[in-house]
Design a protein around this motif. Structure first.
Motif, PDB file in Angstrom:
ATOM      1  N   ASP A  21       0.767  -1.181   0.459  1.00 47.80           N
ATOM      2  CA  ASP A  21       0.054   0.219   0.267  1.00 47.80           C
ATOM      3  C   ASP A  21       0.975   1.188  -0.167  1.00 47.80           C
ATOM      4  OD1 ASP A  21       0.709   0.103   3.091  1.00 47.80           O
ATOM      5  OD2 ASP A  21      -1.075   0.368   3.266  1.00 47.80           O
ATOM      6  N   ASP A  23       2.120   2.854  -2.605  1.00 45.22           N
ATOM      7  CA  ASP A  23       1.190   4.325  -3.579  1.00 45.22           C
ATOM      8  C   ASP A  23       0.026   4.421  -2.970  1.00 45.22           C
ATOM      9  OD1 ASP A  23       3.197   4.183  -5.180  1.00 45.22           O
ATOM     10  OD2 ASP A  23       2.009   2.028  -6.052  1.00 45.22           O
ATOM     11  N   ALA A  24      -0.651   4.399  -1.962  1.00 46.47           N
ATOM     12  CA  ALA A  24      -1.807   4.779  -1.350  1.00 46.47           C
ATOM     13  C   ALA A  24      -1.659   5.621   0.195  1.00 46.47           C
ATOM     14  CB  ALA A  24      -2.616   3.788  -0.743  1.00 46.47           C
ATOM     15  N   GLY A  27       0.595   9.519  -1.605  1.00 47.17           N
ATOM     16  CA  GLY A  27      -0.703   9.683  -2.596  1.00 47.17           C
ATOM     17  C   GLY A  27      -1.362  10.613  -0.707  1.00 47.17           C
ATOM     18  N   ALA A  28      -2.006   9.713   0.384  1.00 48.44           N
ATOM     19  CA  ALA A  28      -2.847  10.518   1.164  1.00 48.44           C
ATOM     20  C   ALA A  28      -1.767  11.189   2.180  1.00 48.44           C
ATOM     21  CB  ALA A  28      -3.309   8.924   2.127  1.00 48.44           C
ATOM     22  N   HIS A  81      -8.504  10.165   2.598  1.00 40.51           N
ATOM     23  CA  HIS A  81      -7.431   9.498   1.392  1.00 40.51           C
ATOM     24  C   HIS A  81      -6.504   8.338   1.414  1.00 40.51           C
ATOM     25  CE1 HIS A  81      -7.388  13.775  -0.530  1.00 40.51           C
ATOM     26  NE2 HIS A  81      -7.645  14.469   0.860  1.00 40.51           N
ATOM     27  N   TYR A  82      -6.242   7.857   2.582  1.00 43.35           N
ATOM     28  CA  TYR A  82      -5.724   6.313   2.658  1.00 43.35           C
ATOM     29  C   TYR A  82      -6.838   5.788   2.343  1.00 43.35           C
ATOM     30  CZ  TYR A  82      -3.821   1.871   3.983  1.00 43.35           C
ATOM     31  OH  TYR A  82      -3.724   0.539   3.737  1.00 43.35           O
ATOM     32  N   THR A  84      -9.920   5.938   1.021  1.00 41.55           N
ATOM     33  CA  THR A  84     -10.747   5.623  -0.075  1.00 41.55           C
ATOM     34  C   THR A  84      -9.274   4.985  -2.182  1.00 41.55           C
ATOM     35  OG1 THR A  84      -9.141   7.885  -1.509  1.00 41.55           O
ATOM     36  CG2 THR A  84     -11.500   8.441  -0.857  1.00 41.55           C
ATOM     37  N   ARG A  85      -7.887   4.887  -1.036  1.00 35.59           N
ATOM     38  CA  ARG A  85      -7.255   3.860  -2.243  1.00 35.59           C
ATOM     39  C   ARG A  85      -7.176   3.090  -1.264  1.00 35.59           C
ATOM     40  NH1 ARG A  85      -5.766   9.460  -1.791  1.00 35.59           N
ATOM     41  NH2 ARG A  85      -4.690  10.485  -3.576  1.00 35.59           N
ATOM     42  N   VAL A  86      -6.900   2.386  -0.250  1.00 38.54           N
ATOM     43  CA  VAL A  86      -6.134   1.599   0.042  1.00 38.54           C
ATOM     44  C   VAL A  86      -7.644  -0.174  -0.412  1.00 38.54           C
ATOM     45  CG1 VAL A  86      -8.118   1.106   1.606  1.00 38.54           C
ATOM     46  CG2 VAL A  86      -5.530  -0.408   2.267  1.00 38.54           C
ATOM     47  N   ALA A  88      -7.752  -0.474  -3.675  1.00 42.38           N
ATOM     48  CA  ALA A  88      -6.858  -0.880  -4.677  1.00 42.38           C
ATOM     49  C   ALA A  88      -6.227  -1.880  -4.677  1.00 42.38           C
ATOM     50  CB  ALA A  88      -7.095   0.519  -5.590  1.00 42.38           C
ATOM     51  N   CYS A  89      -5.563  -1.332  -2.997  1.00 40.43           N
ATOM     52  CA  CYS A  89      -4.007  -2.260  -2.582  1.00 40.43           C
ATOM     53  C   CYS A  89      -4.346  -3.747  -3.369  1.00 40.43           C
ATOM     54  CB  CYS A  89      -3.732  -1.729  -1.251  1.00 40.43           C
ATOM     55  SG  CYS A  89      -3.722   0.078  -2.068  1.00 40.43           S
TER      56      CYS A  89
END
Length: 222
Positions: A21, A23-24, A27-28, A81-82, A84-86, A88-89
């Motif tokens: 994770d 990259d997530a 980004g966060a 923000h994490y 919303t991304r996790v 996809a990890c």
């Protein structure tokens, strides 16, 4: 729990170790920096500076500890923000197969994370690996302290496990600190939050794949 004595009992870290994770996280982190006017950070700089507890990481970047108000803002924005991304990890390369093969061999493993417990367990289940662990523990309080005391509780809940046969596999110096705190050993993995150079100061084996981490863990207790 006598079965815990066969080979190494591995205590896995989650974020940056089993879950790929980073990259997530970057980004966060940059979204949270934007909120208080900090410049974005690169992956390389993040890996050089990251540490636990997290406010000290921000101190390294800012030259001072964040104020309480700044910390609350950054922490809230990071988690938003994490989150919303996790989803996809994916898992780290080879993680699912390693966990399954160790379980099939009768070797045991557990999971200890600083991620909130109520978020951790559903995520582990979604990846189809929850049954690979004899215990899963996430953070159940608001403290951002490291893993050392949590490791004490984690091993205590496992029952009759010999700390000398426990190997912690993680991506952060804090994992090595927690292992040493309970008399266990550690193997650190370069695929997460720290650079190889910053991990090597821990004085424990540093590896570039989870397969190598498991092989090293078994050698340490052989």
């Amino acid at each position: 729990m006598g079965k815990l004595q066969r080979g190494a009992h591995i205590v896995w870290d989650w974020n940056g170790t089993l879950l790929h994770d980073i990259d997530a996280v970057i980004g966060a982190t940059n979204a949270s920096f934007l909120e208080i006017g900090l410049e974005p950070i690169t992956l390389e700089r993040y890996r050089e500076l990251y540490c636990v507890p997290v406010p000290l990481f921000y101190e390294r970047l800012m030259g001072r500890l964040p104020t309480e108000d700044e910390w609350l803002v950054m922490d809230a924005v990071f988690h938003k923000h994490y989150g919303t991304r996790v989803d996809a990890c994916g898992l780290a390369e080879g993680a699912a197969e390693l966990l399954a093969s160790r379980q099939a061999e009768g070797r045991t493993q557990s999971l200890l994370s600083l991620a909130p417990h109520e978020q951790l367990v559903p995520l582990v289940r979604r990846h189809g690996i929850a049954e690979r662990f004899v215990r899963i523990d996430g953070r159940t309080d608001s403290s951002h302290a490291g893993k050392a005391e949590r490791m004490v509780r984690h091993l205590g809940e496992l029952g009759e496990v010999d700390a000398g046969r426990v190997v912690v596999i993680g991506d952060a110096l804090d994992d090595a600190v927690a292992a040493a705190h309970v008399g266990a050993q550690a193997v650190l993995y370069t695929g997460g939050s720290h650079s190889r150079g910053s991990l090597e100061v821990a004085g424990v084996p540093v590896v570039d794949s989870l397969g190598e981490a498991v092989e090293t863990a078994e050698r340490l207790v052989a």
